[in-house]
Design an enzyme around this catalytic site. Structure first.
Site, PDB file in Angstrom:
ATOM      1  N   ALA A  12     -46.754 -25.885  -2.387  1.00  0.00           N
ATOM      2  CA  ALA A  12     -47.803 -26.165  -1.391  1.00  0.00           C
ATOM      3  C   ALA A  12     -47.159 -26.350  -0.024  1.00  0.00           C
ATOM      4  CB  ALA A  12     -48.612 -27.396  -1.797  1.00  0.00           C
ATOM      5  N   VAL A  82     -41.769 -26.951 -10.841  1.00  0.00           N
ATOM      6  CA  VAL A  82     -41.589 -25.671 -11.529  1.00  0.00           C
ATOM      7  C   VAL A  82     -40.123 -25.572 -11.927  1.00  0.00           C
ATOM      8  CG1 VAL A  82     -41.705 -23.161 -11.256  1.00  0.00           C
ATOM      9  CG2 VAL A  82     -43.363 -24.637 -10.074  1.00  0.00           C
ATOM     10  N   GLU A 171     -32.550 -28.176  17.014  1.00  0.00           N
ATOM     11  CA  GLU A 171     -33.740 -29.052  17.119  1.00  0.00           C
ATOM     12  C   GLU A 171     -33.395 -30.475  16.661  1.00  0.00           C
ATOM     13  OE1 GLU A 171     -37.147 -27.072  15.207  1.00  0.00           O
ATOM     14  OE2 GLU A 171     -37.696 -26.371  17.209  1.00  0.00           O
ATOM     15  N   ASP A 298     -40.324 -18.308   2.445  1.00  0.00           N
ATOM     16  CA  ASP A 298     -38.856 -18.266   2.459  1.00  0.00           C
ATOM     17  C   ASP A 298     -38.259 -17.657   1.196  1.00  0.00           C
ATOM     18  OD1 ASP A 298     -39.022 -19.485   4.891  1.00  0.00           O
ATOM     19  OD2 ASP A 298     -37.969 -21.326   4.322  1.00  0.00           O
ATOM     20  N   LYS A 376     -44.888 -25.733  22.216  1.00  0.00           N
ATOM     21  CA  LYS A 376     -44.475 -26.086  20.848  1.00  0.00           C
ATOM     22  C   LYS A 376     -45.543 -26.970  20.193  1.00  0.00           C
ATOM     23  CE  LYS A 376     -41.168 -26.574  17.664  1.00  0.00           C
ATOM     24  NZ  LYS A 376     -41.065 -25.460  16.737  1.00  0.00           N
TER      25      LYS A 376
HETATM   26  P1  FAD Z   1     -42.153 -24.598   2.495  1.00  0.00           P
HETATM   27  O1  FAD Z   1     -43.080 -24.804   3.628  1.00  0.00           O
HETATM   28  O2  FAD Z   1     -40.804 -25.211   2.614  1.00  0.00           O
HETATM   29  O3  FAD Z   1     -42.887 -25.143   1.184  1.00  0.00           O
HETATM   30  C1  FAD Z   1     -42.324 -25.069  -0.110  1.00  0.00           C
HETATM   31  C2  FAD Z   1     -43.120 -26.019  -0.998  1.00  0.00           C
HETATM   32  O4  FAD Z   1     -42.707 -25.838  -2.345  1.00  0.00           O
HETATM   33  C3  FAD Z   1     -42.894 -27.491  -0.662  1.00  0.00           C
HETATM   34  O5  FAD Z   1     -44.114 -28.172  -0.630  1.00  0.00           O
HETATM   35  C4  FAD Z   1     -42.021 -28.004  -1.827  1.00  0.00           C
HETATM   36  O6  FAD Z   1     -42.238 -29.364  -2.111  1.00  0.00           O
HETATM   37  C5  FAD Z   1     -42.502 -27.104  -2.956  1.00  0.00           C
HETATM   38  N1  FAD Z   1     -41.508 -26.925  -4.016  1.00  0.00           N
HETATM   39  C6  FAD Z   1     -40.212 -26.562  -3.870  1.00  0.00           C
HETATM   40  N2  FAD Z   1     -39.620 -26.446  -5.079  1.00  0.00           N
HETATM   41  C7  FAD Z   1     -40.574 -26.741  -5.994  1.00  0.00           C
HETATM   42  C8  FAD Z   1     -40.570 -26.790  -7.416  1.00  0.00           C
HETATM   43  N3  FAD Z   1     -39.483 -26.493  -8.125  1.00  0.00           N
HETATM   44  N4  FAD Z   1     -41.721 -27.124  -8.046  1.00  0.00           N
HETATM   45  C9  FAD Z   1     -42.852 -27.414  -7.326  1.00  0.00           C
HETATM   46  N5  FAD Z   1     -42.900 -27.387  -5.991  1.00  0.00           N
HETATM   47  C10 FAD Z   1     -41.773 -27.055  -5.338  1.00  0.00           C
HETATM   48  N6  FAD Z   1     -40.480 -21.825  11.302  1.00  0.00           N
HETATM   49  C11 FAD Z   1     -41.282 -21.441  12.322  1.00  0.00           C
HETATM   50  O7  FAD Z   1     -41.969 -20.401  12.223  1.00  0.00           O
HETATM   51  N7  FAD Z   1     -41.387 -22.174  13.466  1.00  0.00           N
HETATM   52  C12 FAD Z   1     -40.719 -23.336  13.623  1.00  0.00           C
HETATM   53  O8  FAD Z   1     -40.826 -23.986  14.669  1.00  0.00           O
HETATM   54  C13 FAD Z   1     -39.879 -23.786  12.571  1.00  0.00           C
HETATM   55  N8  FAD Z   1     -39.217 -24.967  12.686  1.00  0.00           N
HETATM   56  C14 FAD Z   1     -38.469 -25.418  11.624  1.00  0.00           C
HETATM   57  C15 FAD Z   1     -37.844 -26.659  11.758  1.00  0.00           C
HETATM   58  C16 FAD Z   1     -37.076 -27.140  10.718  1.00  0.00           C
HETATM   59  C17 FAD Z   1     -36.430 -28.493  10.856  1.00  0.00           C
HETATM   60  C18 FAD Z   1     -36.919 -26.372   9.528  1.00  0.00           C
HETATM   61  C19 FAD Z   1     -36.083 -26.916   8.382  1.00  0.00           C
HETATM   62  C20 FAD Z   1     -37.520 -25.140   9.391  1.00  0.00           C
HETATM   63  C21 FAD Z   1     -38.313 -24.645  10.447  1.00  0.00           C
HETATM   64  N9  FAD Z   1     -38.979 -23.401  10.360  1.00  0.00           N
HETATM   65  C22 FAD Z   1     -39.775 -22.980  11.392  1.00  0.00           C
HETATM   66  C23 FAD Z   1     -38.885 -22.603   9.131  1.00  0.00           C
HETATM   67  C24 FAD Z   1     -40.109 -22.924   8.241  1.00  0.00           C
HETATM   68  O9  FAD Z   1     -40.208 -24.305   8.032  1.00  0.00           O
HETATM   69  C25 FAD Z   1     -40.065 -22.213   6.902  1.00  0.00           C
HETATM   70  O10 FAD Z   1     -39.842 -20.839   7.115  1.00  0.00           O
HETATM   71  C26 FAD Z   1     -41.391 -22.435   6.156  1.00  0.00           C
HETATM   72  O11 FAD Z   1     -41.531 -23.802   5.835  1.00  0.00           O
HETATM   73  C27 FAD Z   1     -41.451 -21.584   4.892  1.00  0.00           C
HETATM   74  O12 FAD Z   1     -42.672 -21.809   4.252  1.00  0.00           O
HETATM   75  P2  FAD Z   1     -42.747 -21.770   2.652  1.00  0.00           P
HETATM   76  O13 FAD Z   1     -44.193 -21.899   2.305  1.00  0.00           O
HETATM   77  O14 FAD Z   1     -41.993 -20.600   2.139  1.00  0.00           O
HETATM   78  O15 FAD Z   1     -41.930 -23.055   2.178  1.00  0.00           O
HETATM   79  P1  NAD Z   2     -29.890 -20.152  10.889  1.00  0.00           P
HETATM   80  O1  NAD Z   2     -29.379 -19.145   9.954  1.00  0.00           O
HETATM   81  O2  NAD Z   2     -30.860 -19.755  11.941  1.00  0.00           O
HETATM   82  O3  NAD Z   2     -28.660 -20.886  11.617  1.00  0.00           O
HETATM   83  C1  NAD Z   2     -27.546 -21.355  10.899  1.00  0.00           C
HETATM   84  C2  NAD Z   2     -26.343 -21.414  11.835  1.00  0.00           C
HETATM   85  O4  NAD Z   2     -25.243 -21.979  11.116  1.00  0.00           O
HETATM   86  C3  NAD Z   2     -25.899 -20.037  12.324  1.00  0.00           C
HETATM   87  O5  NAD Z   2     -25.829 -20.064  13.730  1.00  0.00           O
HETATM   88  C4  NAD Z   2     -24.542 -19.843  11.671  1.00  0.00           C
HETATM   89  O6  NAD Z   2     -23.650 -19.101  12.471  1.00  0.00           O
HETATM   90  C5  NAD Z   2     -24.070 -21.282  11.499  1.00  0.00           C
HETATM   91  N1  NAD Z   2     -23.049 -21.457  10.444  1.00  0.00           N
HETATM   92  C6  NAD Z   2     -23.000 -20.840   9.239  1.00  0.00           C
HETATM   93  N2  NAD Z   2     -21.930 -21.270   8.538  1.00  0.00           N
HETATM   94  C7  NAD Z   2     -21.287 -22.174   9.304  1.00  0.00           C
HETATM   95  C8  NAD Z   2     -20.132 -22.966   9.131  1.00  0.00           C
HETATM   96  N3  NAD Z   2     -19.403 -22.928   8.007  1.00  0.00           N
HETATM   97  N4  NAD Z   2     -19.752 -23.804  10.124  1.00  0.00           N
HETATM   98  C9  NAD Z   2     -20.485 -23.887  11.269  1.00  0.00           C
HETATM   99  N5  NAD Z   2     -21.593 -23.138  11.502  1.00  0.00           N
HETATM  100  C10 NAD Z   2     -22.005 -22.310  10.525  1.00  0.00           C
HETATM  101  O7  NAD Z   2     -30.513 -21.290   9.951  1.00  0.00           O
HETATM  102  P2  NAD Z   2     -31.414 -22.563  10.279  1.00  0.00           P
HETATM  103  O8  NAD Z   2     -31.157 -23.063  11.636  1.00  0.00           O
HETATM  104  O9  NAD Z   2     -31.185 -23.480   9.131  1.00  0.00           O
HETATM  105  O10 NAD Z   2     -32.885 -21.993  10.223  1.00  0.00           O
HETATM  106  C11 NAD Z   2     -33.425 -21.505   8.986  1.00  0.00           C
HETATM  107  C12 NAD Z   2     -34.641 -20.632   9.281  1.00  0.00           C
HETATM  108  O11 NAD Z   2     -35.681 -21.417   9.853  1.00  0.00           O
HETATM  109  C13 NAD Z   2     -34.337 -19.528  10.284  1.00  0.00           C
HETATM  110  O12 NAD Z   2     -35.042 -18.382   9.916  1.00  0.00           O
HETATM  111  C14 NAD Z   2     -34.885 -20.060  11.593  1.00  0.00           C
HETATM  112  O13 NAD Z   2     -35.313 -19.032  12.469  1.00  0.00           O
HETATM  113  C15 NAD Z   2     -36.070 -20.906  11.119  1.00  0.00           C
HETATM  114  N6  NAD Z   2     -36.286 -22.000  12.079  1.00  0.00           N
HETATM  115  C16 NAD Z   2     -37.082 -21.723  13.163  1.00  0.00           C
HETATM  116  C17 NAD Z   2     -37.267 -22.720  14.108  1.00  0.00           C
HETATM  117  C18 NAD Z   2     -38.139 -22.432  15.302  1.00  0.00           C
HETATM  118  O14 NAD Z   2     -38.741 -21.359  15.372  1.00  0.00           O
HETATM  119  N7  NAD Z   2     -38.259 -23.352  16.240  1.00  0.00           N
HETATM  120  C19 NAD Z   2     -36.692 -23.984  13.945  1.00  0.00           C
HETATM  121  C20 NAD Z   2     -35.877 -24.217  12.825  1.00  0.00           C
HETATM  122  C21 NAD Z   2     -35.681 -23.200  11.900  1.00  0.00           C
END
Ligand code: FAD
Ligand code: NAD
Length: 402
Positions: A12, A82, A171, A298, A376
């Protein structure tokens, strides 16, 4: 089939919740028995998790009970984990039971990518769930609280290493650099003693992002005391900090690992063909060889044909996939064979930098500072509105826009 077909949605998150919500809004429960499975009884916004991790936002602001958004009379909800998917048998194994399905949607999200680097799992924190970020926030405070209680000062207590300066790392560093002055005040610690390191393997922070925006972000964070170590891969995480590629060691009691993500390990365990834990799906989001299994978010790989590389996994894509997936499920329920192809519509990227600061590229427009930060918040609020309409937006939205 005399009974209603069974649709099971796993996870979810952005993908799973939006799929369930779209099916509910389309009254698909009249034609199918729909079940949503998630390991918690709440949905959290992964995209906000850097804030509660640093302690700049309470974690309850990032989550909501699933039954406050989904009508559980229309969509059954099961709180369980799961453990495996048996594709051939059309079964899902849960920690406490199993489920049969006719159609399956996998939206289980990601796990931190460690690249097998020694010590990461044991010694580093990760930003992946409400549980994990609550732990980071508590640990940071504990380090501050501990420092003045020790006769012999351990400077590592006040050193914070963020591994990876991708979007998550930047971030989080942004939030942390905003929180540190407050913690210094509360725990009687001189700000000069606190170190925040952003350590990045690539030759730049935010690799691949617009250079001007990267420079803005780096300059701003440096002005808040963040020290960047660029072109510096981490090769080991120990109990006392990190070891860099050139052998240098940094003493730190807190290492937050943000070097990217891989697909949920349930997929590999279930025998799907994966790349970094993700499955390359067909254009209609189904798994090759399984015409009743969709993978979104993802866990799925979709290729950007312009550059012949996978799109980075984002919430933006997960939500758009949910739309296509829900439409395709309805088409299958209606007996149609032709399904819609998923076409991502990338609107832009905005990265918050803490406080009222952010950088973003929306269309071809570059945004900096408060205008990017406002954008944002608008993006965050838009999601709440799409999921739960005005009531959810009013309850959980971000309104301190300027
Ligand atoms: P998720 O949203 O992570 O949801 C997965 C769900 O599955 C969760 O509810 C979890 O509890 C559940 N789950 C996992 N394993 C199990 C299991 N075994 N059994 C039952 N349930 C389970 N993307 C953007 O587009 N814009 C942004 O600004 C952005 N900012 C981000 C900031 C941060 C700090 C991070 C970490 C990521 C960010 N991302 C951003 C990336 C984005 O969060 C992910 O791409 C997105 O959440 C993926 O959606 P999802 O539905 O695949 O997984
Ligand atoms: P990322 O792959 O975008 O960045 C990971 C970074 O870690 C890379 O720059 C890489 O070079 C570095 N790295 C890898 N191995 C390393 C090592 N051994 N030592 C030091 N640096 C190392 O991954 P993320 O930041 O975790 O983001 C995950 C996903 O979520 C991405 O698709 C990203 O676009 C998305 N995301 C989006 C936003 C947003 O849109 N505002 C915010 C957070 C995450």
């Amino acid at each position: 089939m005399n009974r209603k077909p069974k649709i099971v949605i796993l996870g979810a998150g952005y993908g799973g919740m939006m799929t369930a919500s779209k099916l509910q809004k389309a009254n698909a429960h009249h034609d199918a028995e729909i079940t949503l499975v998630n390991k918690h009884n709440y949905h959290y916004q992964t995209t906000w998790l850097h804030e509660p991790a640093a302690g700049t936002l309470h974690h309850d602001r990032t989550r909501m009970r699933i039954d406050s958004v989904i009508d559980t009379n229309k969509i059954h909800f099961i709180k369980d984990s799961v453990t495996e998917i048996k594709g051939e048998e059309k079964k899902v194994l849960l920690a406490s039971g199993e489920l049969e399905y006719d159609y399956l949607v996998i939206g289980l999200g990601s796990e931190p990518e460690t690249f097998g680097i020694p010590g990461v799992e044991k010694n580093a924190f990760s930003i992946r769930s409400v549980n994990s970020v609550r732990l980071i926030r508590e640990h940071i405070e504990y380090m501050f609280a501990s420092y003045n209680n020790e006769e012999e000062k351990n400077e590592g207590y006040l050193a914070f290493i963020v591994a990876g300066a991708g979007f998550t790392g930047i971030e989080f560093v942004g939030e942390l650099s905003e929180r540190i002055p407050e913690l210094c005040e509360e725990y009687d610690i001189d700000r000069e003693k606190v170190k925040i390191y952003s350590v990045e393997a690539a030759p730049t922070a935010l690799p691949g992002f617009d250079e001007e925006l990267v420079n803005y972000a780096v300059n701003l964070l440096e002005s808040r005391g963040v020290e960047f170590k660029i072109s510096t891969p981490i090769k080991e995480v120990t109990e006392n900090g990190v070891v860099l590629e050139d052998g240098e060691e940094i003493n730190a009691s807190t290492v937050v690992w943000t070097t990217g993500v891989r697909g949920n390990s349930v997929l590999e365990k279930s025998g799907f063909e994966t790349m970094r834990g993700r499955v390359k799906v067909e254009k209609d989001l189904r798994v090759p060889g399984y015409d009743n299994v969709f993978i979104i978010g993802d866990c799925a790989i979709i290729i950007n044909e312009e550059i012949n590389r996978p799109y980075p996994p984002t919430a933006q894509i997960a939500m758009q996939q949910a739309d296509t997936c829900a439409k395709n499920l309805r088409a299958l329920l209606a007996g149609k064979e032709q399904l819609a192809a998923f076409k991502p519509d990338i609107k832009g990227t905005v990265a918050s930098l803490g406080g009222k600061e952010a950088v973003g590229l929306v269309g071809s427009k570059k945004l900096y500072g408060t205008s990017a930060s406002a954008m944002k918040k608008v993006i965050d609020n838009r999601y709440l509105f799409m999921l739960g309409g005005m009531p959810l937006l009013l309850k959980k939205g971000k309104f301190n826009i300027f």
